[in-house]
Design an enzyme around this catalytic site. Structure first.
Site, PDB file in Angstrom:
ATOM      1  N   VAL A  14       0.835  -1.208   0.000  1.00 50.64           N
ATOM      2  CA  VAL A  14       0.000   0.000   0.000  1.00 50.64           C
ATOM      3  C   VAL A  14       0.875   1.266   0.000  1.00 50.64           C
ATOM      4  O   VAL A  14       0.644   2.199  -0.791  1.00 50.64           O
ATOM      5  CB  VAL A  14      -0.968   0.011   1.207  1.00 50.64           C
ATOM      6  CG1 VAL A  14      -1.863   1.244   1.163  1.00 50.64           C
ATOM      7  CG2 VAL A  14      -1.823  -1.254   1.222  1.00 50.64           C
ATOM      8  N   LYS A 105      -7.542  -1.981   9.015  1.00 48.56           N
ATOM      9  CA  LYS A 105      -8.880  -2.400   9.495  1.00 48.56           C
ATOM     10  C   LYS A 105      -8.820  -3.203  10.781  1.00 48.56           C
ATOM     11  O   LYS A 105      -9.717  -3.113  11.615  1.00 48.56           O
ATOM     12  CB  LYS A 105      -9.646  -3.176   8.422  1.00 48.56           C
ATOM     13  CG  LYS A 105      -8.901  -4.338   7.783  1.00 48.56           C
ATOM     14  CD  LYS A 105      -8.203  -3.885   6.544  1.00 48.56           C
ATOM     15  CE  LYS A 105      -7.129  -4.837   6.120  1.00 48.56           C
ATOM     16  NZ  LYS A 105      -7.084  -5.142   4.728  1.00 48.56           N
ATOM     17  N   VAL A 132     -11.600  -0.411   4.260  1.00 47.24           N
ATOM     18  CA  VAL A 132     -12.675  -1.317   3.807  1.00 47.24           C
ATOM     19  C   VAL A 132     -12.749  -1.310   2.287  1.00 47.24           C
ATOM     20  O   VAL A 132     -12.873  -0.251   1.663  1.00 47.24           O
ATOM     21  CB  VAL A 132     -14.054  -0.897   4.386  1.00 47.24           C
ATOM     22  CG1 VAL A 132     -15.153  -1.815   3.863  1.00 47.24           C
ATOM     23  CG2 VAL A 132     -14.027  -0.913   5.907  1.00 47.24           C
ATOM     24  N   GLY A 187       0.247  -9.417  -3.683  1.00 48.99           N
ATOM     25  CA  GLY A 187       0.154  -8.373  -2.642  1.00 48.99           C
ATOM     26  C   GLY A 187      -1.242  -8.198  -2.081  1.00 48.99           C
ATOM     27  O   GLY A 187      -1.522  -7.213  -1.416  1.00 48.99           O
ATOM     28  N   LYS A 205     -13.662  -5.641   8.495  1.00 53.82           N
ATOM     29  CA  LYS A 205     -14.292  -4.640   7.607  1.00 53.82           C
ATOM     30  C   LYS A 205     -15.787  -4.519   7.905  1.00 53.82           C
ATOM     31  O   LYS A 205     -16.345  -3.415   7.900  1.00 53.82           O
ATOM     32  CB  LYS A 205     -14.046  -5.030   6.150  1.00 53.82           C
ATOM     33  CG  LYS A 205     -12.573  -4.914   5.770  1.00 53.82           C
ATOM     34  CD  LYS A 205     -12.275  -5.617   4.465  1.00 53.82           C
ATOM     35  CE  LYS A 205     -10.822  -5.502   4.089  1.00 53.82           C
ATOM     36  NZ  LYS A 205     -10.432  -6.409   3.009  1.00 53.82           N
TER      37      LYS A 205
HETATM   38  P1  NAP Z   1       3.195  -4.911   3.679  1.00 52.41           P
HETATM   39  O1  NAP Z   1       3.334  -5.028   2.201  1.00 52.41           O
HETATM   40  O2  NAP Z   1       3.552  -6.056   4.537  1.00 52.41           O
HETATM   41  O3  NAP Z   1       4.065  -3.629   4.128  1.00 52.41           O
HETATM   42  C1  NAP Z   1       4.216  -3.262   5.465  1.00 52.41           C
HETATM   43  C2  NAP Z   1       5.275  -2.149   5.569  1.00 52.41           C
HETATM   44  O4  NAP Z   1       5.252  -1.661   6.902  1.00 52.41           O
HETATM   45  C3  NAP Z   1       6.695  -2.565   5.254  1.00 52.41           C
HETATM   46  O5  NAP Z   1       7.373  -1.536   4.590  1.00 52.41           O
HETATM   47  C4  NAP Z   1       7.317  -2.779   6.643  1.00 52.41           C
HETATM   48  O6  NAP Z   1       8.682  -2.469   6.683  1.00 52.41           O
HETATM   49  C5  NAP Z   1       6.576  -1.738   7.452  1.00 52.41           C
HETATM   50  N1  NAP Z   1       6.464  -2.134   8.868  1.00 52.41           N
HETATM   51  C6  NAP Z   1       5.752  -3.144   9.387  1.00 52.41           C
HETATM   52  N2  NAP Z   1       5.877  -3.193  10.726  1.00 52.41           N
HETATM   53  C7  NAP Z   1       6.711  -2.176  11.047  1.00 52.41           C
HETATM   54  C8  NAP Z   1       7.244  -1.700  12.268  1.00 52.41           C
HETATM   55  N3  NAP Z   1       6.961  -2.295  13.435  1.00 52.41           N
HETATM   56  N4  NAP Z   1       8.055  -0.623  12.232  1.00 52.41           N
HETATM   57  C9  NAP Z   1       8.369  -0.018  11.070  1.00 52.41           C
HETATM   58  N5  NAP Z   1       7.888  -0.424   9.872  1.00 52.41           N
HETATM   59  C10 NAP Z   1       7.087  -1.495   9.860  1.00 52.41           C
HETATM   60  O7  NAP Z   1       1.701  -4.497   4.062  1.00 52.41           O
HETATM   61  P2  NAP Z   1       0.565  -3.912   3.106  1.00 52.41           P
HETATM   62  O8  NAP Z   1      -0.033  -5.017   2.315  1.00 52.41           O
HETATM   63  O9  NAP Z   1       1.056  -2.710   2.398  1.00 52.41           O
HETATM   64  O10 NAP Z   1      -0.547  -3.509   4.197  1.00 52.41           O
HETATM   65  C11 NAP Z   1      -0.392  -2.383   5.019  1.00 52.41           C
HETATM   66  C12 NAP Z   1      -1.715  -2.063   5.712  1.00 52.41           C
HETATM   67  O11 NAP Z   1      -2.719  -1.788   4.738  1.00 52.41           O
HETATM   68  C13 NAP Z   1      -2.293  -3.205   6.564  1.00 52.41           C
HETATM   69  O12 NAP Z   1      -2.971  -2.648   7.668  1.00 52.41           O
HETATM   70  C14 NAP Z   1      -3.287  -3.874   5.630  1.00 52.41           C
HETATM   71  O13 NAP Z   1      -4.309  -4.542   6.327  1.00 52.41           O
HETATM   72  C15 NAP Z   1      -3.828  -2.668   4.913  1.00 52.41           C
HETATM   73  N6  NAP Z   1      -4.394  -2.924   3.582  1.00 52.41           N
HETATM   74  C16 NAP Z   1      -3.706  -3.661   2.691  1.00 52.41           C
HETATM   75  C17 NAP Z   1      -4.233  -3.846   1.401  1.00 52.41           C
HETATM   76  C18 NAP Z   1      -3.513  -4.644   0.353  1.00 52.41           C
HETATM   77  O14 NAP Z   1      -4.040  -4.822  -0.738  1.00 52.41           O
HETATM   78  N7  NAP Z   1      -2.300  -5.123   0.617  1.00 52.41           N
HETATM   79  C19 NAP Z   1      -5.472  -3.261   1.079  1.00 52.41           C
HETATM   80  C20 NAP Z   1      -6.167  -2.509   2.042  1.00 52.41           C
HETATM   81  C21 NAP Z   1      -5.609  -2.336   3.296  1.00 52.41           C
HETATM   82  P3  NAP Z   1       9.812  -3.587   6.486  1.00 52.41           P
HETATM   83  O15 NAP Z   1       9.792  -3.906   5.037  1.00 52.41           O
HETATM   84  O16 NAP Z   1      11.085  -2.935   6.917  1.00 52.41           O
HETATM   85  O17 NAP Z   1       9.440  -4.757   7.335  1.00 52.41           O
HETATM   86  N1  HSE Z   2      -5.987  -8.751   2.518  1.00 56.88           N
HETATM   87  C1  HSE Z   2      -7.026  -7.875   2.121  1.00 56.88           C
HETATM   88  C2  HSE Z   2      -7.881  -8.538   1.058  1.00 56.88           C
HETATM   89  C3  HSE Z   2      -6.430  -6.591   1.584  1.00 56.88           C
HETATM   90  O1  HSE Z   2      -7.475  -9.573   0.523  1.00 56.88           O
HETATM   91  O2  HSE Z   2      -8.987  -8.046   0.791  1.00 56.88           O
HETATM   92  C4  HSE Z   2      -7.474  -5.532   1.325  1.00 56.88           C
HETATM   93  O3  HSE Z   2      -8.051  -5.084   2.503  1.00 56.88           O
END
Ligand code: NAP
Ligand code: HSE
Length: 434
Positions: A14, A105, A132, A187, A205
């Site tokens: 994200v 969420k 959401v 992702g 959500k």
């Molecule tokens: P991700 O790809 O795992 O990325 C997480 C990032 O946060 C990484 O850069 C990580 O750094 C950093 N991080 C994690 N814990 C940390 C800590 N304790 N201190 C400092 N940095 C930290 O996660 P993501 O998929 O982008 O998701 C992020 C958020 O968005 C989550 O809450 C998820 O539920 C939400 N979300 C995701 C999506 C989706 O499609 N992926 C959609 C909607 C909402 P490092 O690389 O150094 O570990």
């Molecule tokens: N892991 C979540 C999904 C990311 O698959 O819908 C979006 O919130």
């Protein structure tokens, strides 16, 4: 050009999407809010790890104080995930009078009330559109555009990962583990994909949506939850044979002050609009007493779609930050609506049993359903002369507790080898007795 500085907490899927949008749509963003949005700092765990191309090294820090103490940073964008330290970082940002955007969420479903109460006290905004349904602007729509409605029902495909898995299992007969790995590579999945496949993410959500729509502080633990791990290829085949597809639905309904909240795999008729929501796409149905039925459809996960929602929130804060007195519709207000026990909910049901192939077994099972007031709509028996065969039932609309009691008794029959699956069937608004 006027500039506004933000900090990103995390630069994974994200965060990377947010970075890209801020750069590829810079002119549109300036045009929309009158400011250039500059990323001042990025918090990560490991500053030396190879990441997203083109980000100057000096932006990275692993020390949150660098962000907190930087007065030029007005907005903290939390896209790191997890409960702690995300909660602590957000609360400290609020105390330091920084606005917050979050996609988290899990955090909001568990601690949304505390965070938003703190924000109100400090006079800062906390926006959470991306929490959401990824890129679908459902939160703002409920808070703003539909604010003149009383909501009766919200139902949707709220998790991209499981929709991707179920789509591939249905269309390409790919096995569960292979397709989950694909969703992770794209992702879509959470850091721990159990959150997706066991329905926790969809329940988070649904908690947020139901709290907003029904004006009730819904506890995440109050949502009935089942994931997709028990869905077998044979259930998908039977669904197709009966004219359905299986989807993981989040369902929230309000009737006479009682709220029904559930996330579970559901048989959806092939003709229903939700049946044609495939891959990582999400869809949310909303029924308001003024607007009637609405459906929102779009990408529920992934870097740019989710980044789009985050950037929209940043722009909304920039535009509204001087007008902070305007009361935001409060997420998780106190109210006294009751949550309906799962046993009181009503649906049609798909029941798959494995039984010994003996004369009279079908009749015995049918009469046990009858004993518990469950009327049957259809029966399929597959196999003949085998030691055990599959029996599939679709019930008429009934109360969940009756089906559960009937199955408890059926399961004690010597001829029943296994209770294969029970899946709820969403066939529209068929109320009992109607
Ligand atoms: P991700 O790809 O795992 O990325 C997480 C990032 O946060 C990484 O850069 C990580 O750094 C950093 N991080 C994690 N814990 C940390 C800590 N304790 N201190 C400092 N940095 C930290 O996660 P993501 O998929 O982008 O998701 C992020 C958020 O968005 C989550 O809450 C998820 O539920 C939400 N979300 C995701 C999506 C989706 O499609 N992926 C959609 C909607 C909402 P490092 O690389 O150094 O570990
Ligand atoms: N892991 C979540 C999904 C990311 O698959 O819908 C979006 O919130």
């Amino acid at each position: 050009m006027k500039k506004i500085k933000i900090a990103l907490l995390g630069i994974g899927t994200v965060g990377g999407g947010v970075w890209d949008i801020l750069h590829m749509n810079k002119d549109e963003i300036v045009g929309n809010c009158g400011y250039e949005i500059e990323v001042g700092k990025i918090l990560v765990r490991d500053v030396n790890k190879k990441r997203h191309d083109g980000i100057p090294k000096e932006l990275f820090t692993s020390n949150y104080e660098d962000i907190l103490q930087d007065e030029a940073i007005e907005i903290v964008v939390e896209v790191m995930g997890g409960i702690e330290p995300a909660k602590d970082y957000i609360l400290r940002a609020i105390k330091n009078e920084k606005h917050v955007v979050t996609a988290n969420k899990a955090l909001l479903a568990n601690h949304g009330c505390e965070i938003l109460t703190e924000a109100k006290k400090q006079g800062v905004h906390v926006y959470y559109e991306a929490s959401v349904a990824g890129g679908i602007p459902i939160i703002n729509t409920i808070k703003e555009s539909l604010a003149g409605n009383k909501f009766k029902k919200i139902m949707g495909i709220l998790n991209g990962t499981t929709n991707y898995i179920l789509t591939k299992m249905t269309k390409q007969k790919v096995d569960f583990d292979t397709v989950l790995k694909e969703a992770q590579e794209k992702g879509y999945a959470e850091a721990d994909p159990t959150a997706d496949i066991e329905g926790y993410d969809a329940a988070h959500k649904l908690t947020i949506l139901a709290s907003l729509a029904f004006g009730k502080q819904v506890e995440f633990q109050q949502v009935y939850r089942e994931g997709v791990t028990e869905i077998k290829p044979i259930d998908i085949q039977y669904a197709a044979e009966l004219g359905y597809v299986i989807k993981l639905l989040g369902i929230a309904k309000e009737k006479e002050g009682v709220i029904e909240l559930r996330v579970h795999p559901t048989f959806v008729p092939e003709s229903h609009p939700l049946a044609s929501v495939h891959d990582s796409f999400n869809a949310v149905f909303v029924k308001g007493n003024a607007v009637d039925d609405l459906m929102f459809y779009g990408r529920g996960a992934g870097d740019l779609p989710t980044g789009s929602a985050v950037v929209g929130d940043i722009i909304a804060i920039i535009k509204g930050r001087e007008n902070i007195q305007i009361e935001e519709k409060q997420l998780f207000p106190q109210d006294n609506k009751r949550i309906m026990p799962m046993g009181d909910t009503e649906s049609e049901y798909y029941v798959r049993l494995t039984v010994k192939d003996r004369p009279g077994v079908l009749g015995k099972i049918a009469s046990l359903f009858g004993k518990h007031n469950v009327s049957l709509a259809s029966v399929i028996q597959k196999g003949e002369g085998d030691p055990s065969v599959s029996l599939v039932f679709i019930t008429h609309y009934t109360v969940e507790a009756r089906v559960q009691r009937a199955l408890e008794e059926i399961n004690t029959m010597e001829e029943v080898v296994e209770l294969g699956n029970l899946i709820r069937v969403e066939n529209g608004e068929k109320e009992m007795g109607a």
